[in-house]
Design an enzyme around this catalytic site. Structure first.
Site, PDB file in Angstrom:
ATOM      1  N   GLU A  31     -23.527   6.828 -11.441  1.00 52.89           N
ATOM      2  CA  GLU A  31     -24.966   7.389 -11.686  1.00 52.89           C
ATOM      3  C   GLU A  31     -24.879   8.810 -12.276  1.00 52.89           C
ATOM      4  O   GLU A  31     -25.281   9.364 -13.308  1.00 52.89           O
ATOM      5  CB  GLU A  31     -26.211   7.599 -10.630  1.00 52.89           C
ATOM      6  CG  GLU A  31     -26.296   5.995 -10.167  1.00 52.89           C
ATOM      7  CD  GLU A  31     -25.637   5.560  -8.827  1.00 52.89           C
ATOM      8  OE1 GLU A  31     -26.250   5.020  -8.144  1.00 52.89           O
ATOM      9  OE2 GLU A  31     -24.385   5.956  -8.868  1.00 52.89           O
TER      10      GLU A  31
ATOM     11  N   SER B  78      13.472 -18.260  -0.689  1.00 48.06           N
ATOM     12  CA  SER B  78      12.271 -18.396  -1.274  1.00 48.06           C
ATOM     13  C   SER B  78      12.183 -17.697  -2.614  1.00 48.06           C
ATOM     14  O   SER B  78      10.900 -17.334  -2.909  1.00 48.06           O
ATOM     15  CB  SER B  78      11.297 -17.678  -0.169  1.00 48.06           C
ATOM     16  OG  SER B  78      11.712 -16.425   0.179  1.00 48.06           O
TER      17      SER B  78
ATOM     18  N   ARG C  78       3.768  -2.841  -8.370  1.00 50.53           N
ATOM     19  CA  ARG C  78       4.457  -2.432  -9.617  1.00 50.53           C
ATOM     20  C   ARG C  78       4.132  -3.222 -10.953  1.00 50.53           C
ATOM     21  O   ARG C  78       4.782  -4.119 -11.355  1.00 50.53           O
ATOM     22  CB  ARG C  78       5.978  -2.713  -9.206  1.00 50.53           C
ATOM     23  CG  ARG C  78       6.500  -1.950  -7.987  1.00 50.53           C
ATOM     24  CD  ARG C  78       7.787  -2.267  -7.730  1.00 50.53           C
ATOM     25  NE  ARG C  78       8.225  -3.657  -7.709  1.00 50.53           N
ATOM     26  CZ  ARG C  78       8.173  -4.435  -6.628  1.00 50.53           C
ATOM     27  NH1 ARG C  78       7.711  -3.942  -5.581  1.00 50.53           N
ATOM     28  NH2 ARG C  78       8.671  -5.570  -6.569  1.00 50.53           N
TER      29      ARG C  78
END
Length: 369
Positions: free
Chosen positions: A52, A168, A207
């Protein structure tokens, strides 16, 4: 442009700042006079101005007699910035449309009352559902004192997050990686378990575009017994400026805690649950009191399983990659799980989108699950 389009523009402005204004809510404001937008604004990152105030300053004298559309009830108390309701009255705005009441007890209803007492015409509830979705984390934090918890994981088609050897890197593709780093720019903290630190040694930094983001999330490592090495990348802060909190229990050695503190981490000794793990409710209380509004849980499977078992997840981002791994490879979500299909958590308000060759499924566990 119709009145609905003005509020839609205010919502668009708020959405553009989502996750960038914490602990304040992301708010958009539009000032309209004689059927055209004369000014608009969005909440700035702390200690910046509320939406605002930004719009009123841009409007100048054009605000007198104008109509303001804003996504959240204007505040009525003096916090980091002066109250917006008073500024609206002083600027001579004649009419205010706001999408939803502010859930903060310091504001809720008081801003509306101040405007009405000054003779400003006030309309409440336009596009409230969409405004609540944009402010979902803020609402959770202000009503419970705890952060909004997002569970995120990437898994193969058969639900695995690594190969049988434990490798992984990488389950998902480059588009998902880019999306993940953009997501990290819009959260306050990112949490992993000690096993993830030991296996992957992640940096846990934001990143986007392979460049360090100016505002880094707090890195949270849950390590009940003291396994995290002081050399872990998640403890390093020299290049990113990211802070790290290690949540542990009395079961961890005092010498280990001192070593991590010497490495730059904050160490918090919390209560342990029945299994000896860090109490998740205690962690959420601590983070909420530290103005963490949005918390991202990135793994591993044991930590995700604990959050799901205890029904502490508010939102899910599940990335499914077109891979089949098989065998006894680790699953995305461990824990006790559901004994019956009827007990499984079925997400609501589900959306699906493509991230390159991967598929992102987003949804919400049942309320009160």
């Amino acid at each position: 442009m119709t009145a609905g389009r003005y509020m839609a523009r205010a919502l668009e402005l708020a959405r553009g700042q989502e996750g960038r204004t914490s602990p304040n809510p992301a708010v958009g404001a539009v000032i309209v006079r004689d059927g055209r937008i004369v000014a608009e604004g969005a909440t700035e990152p702390p200690p910046g101005r509320h939406a605002e105030a930004v719009a009123l300053e841009a409007a100048g004298d054009a605000a007198r007699g104008a109509t303001m559309y804003v996504t959240l009830e204007p505040c009525s108390h003096h916090g980091r910035t002066p109250p917006c309701a008073g500024a609206i009255v002083a600027a001579g705005v004649a009419e205010v449309h706001f999408a939803m009441l502010d859930p903060d007890t310091k504001v809720s209803g008081a801003g509306k009352a101040q405007l009405e007492a000054a003779g400003v015409r006030v309309h409440e509830g336009e596009s409230e559902e969409e405004a609540r979705r944009i402010s979902e984390a803020y609402v959770k934090h202000r009503t419970t004192g705890r952060p909004f918890v997002i569970a995120k994981f990437a898994a193969s088609l058969d639900g695995k997050i690594a190969a049988t050897s434990g490798d992984s890197r990488w389950v998902s593709g480059p588009n998902t990686l880019a999306w993940s780093h953009e997501l990290r720019t819009r959260i306050d903290a990112i949490a992993v378990g000690s096993n993830t630190i030991l296996v992957d040694d992640p940096q846990l930094t934001a990143r986007p575009g392979d460049r360090l983001f100016e505002r880094q999330p707090l890195r949270v490592v849950l390590d009940a017994r003291g396994r995290t090495p002081a050399s872990a990348k998640a403890l390093a802060c020299s290049s990113s400026g990211a802070r790290t909190l290690v949540a542990t229990t009395e079961a961890s050695p005092a010498s280990w805690r001192r070593e991590l503190e010497a490495a730059g981490a904050q160490v918090a000794v919390l209560a342990a649950d029945e299994a000896g793990h860090v109490s998740l409710p205690a962690l959420l209380d601590l983070l909420g009191a530290s103005d963490v509004v949005k918390l991202l849980i990135e793994g591993g499977g044991v930590l995700l399983g604990s959050f799901f078992d205890q029904r502490l997840v508010d939102k899910v981002h599940a990335v499914v990659a077109p891979l089949i791994i098989g065998g006894d490879a680790p699953s995305a979500v461990a824990g006790r799980g559901a004994a019956r299909m009827a007990d499984a958590l079925r997400l609501r308000d589900v959306t699906v989108e493509r991230l390159g060759e991967d598929v992102l499924v987003t949804g919400y566990p049942p309320v009160g699950a």
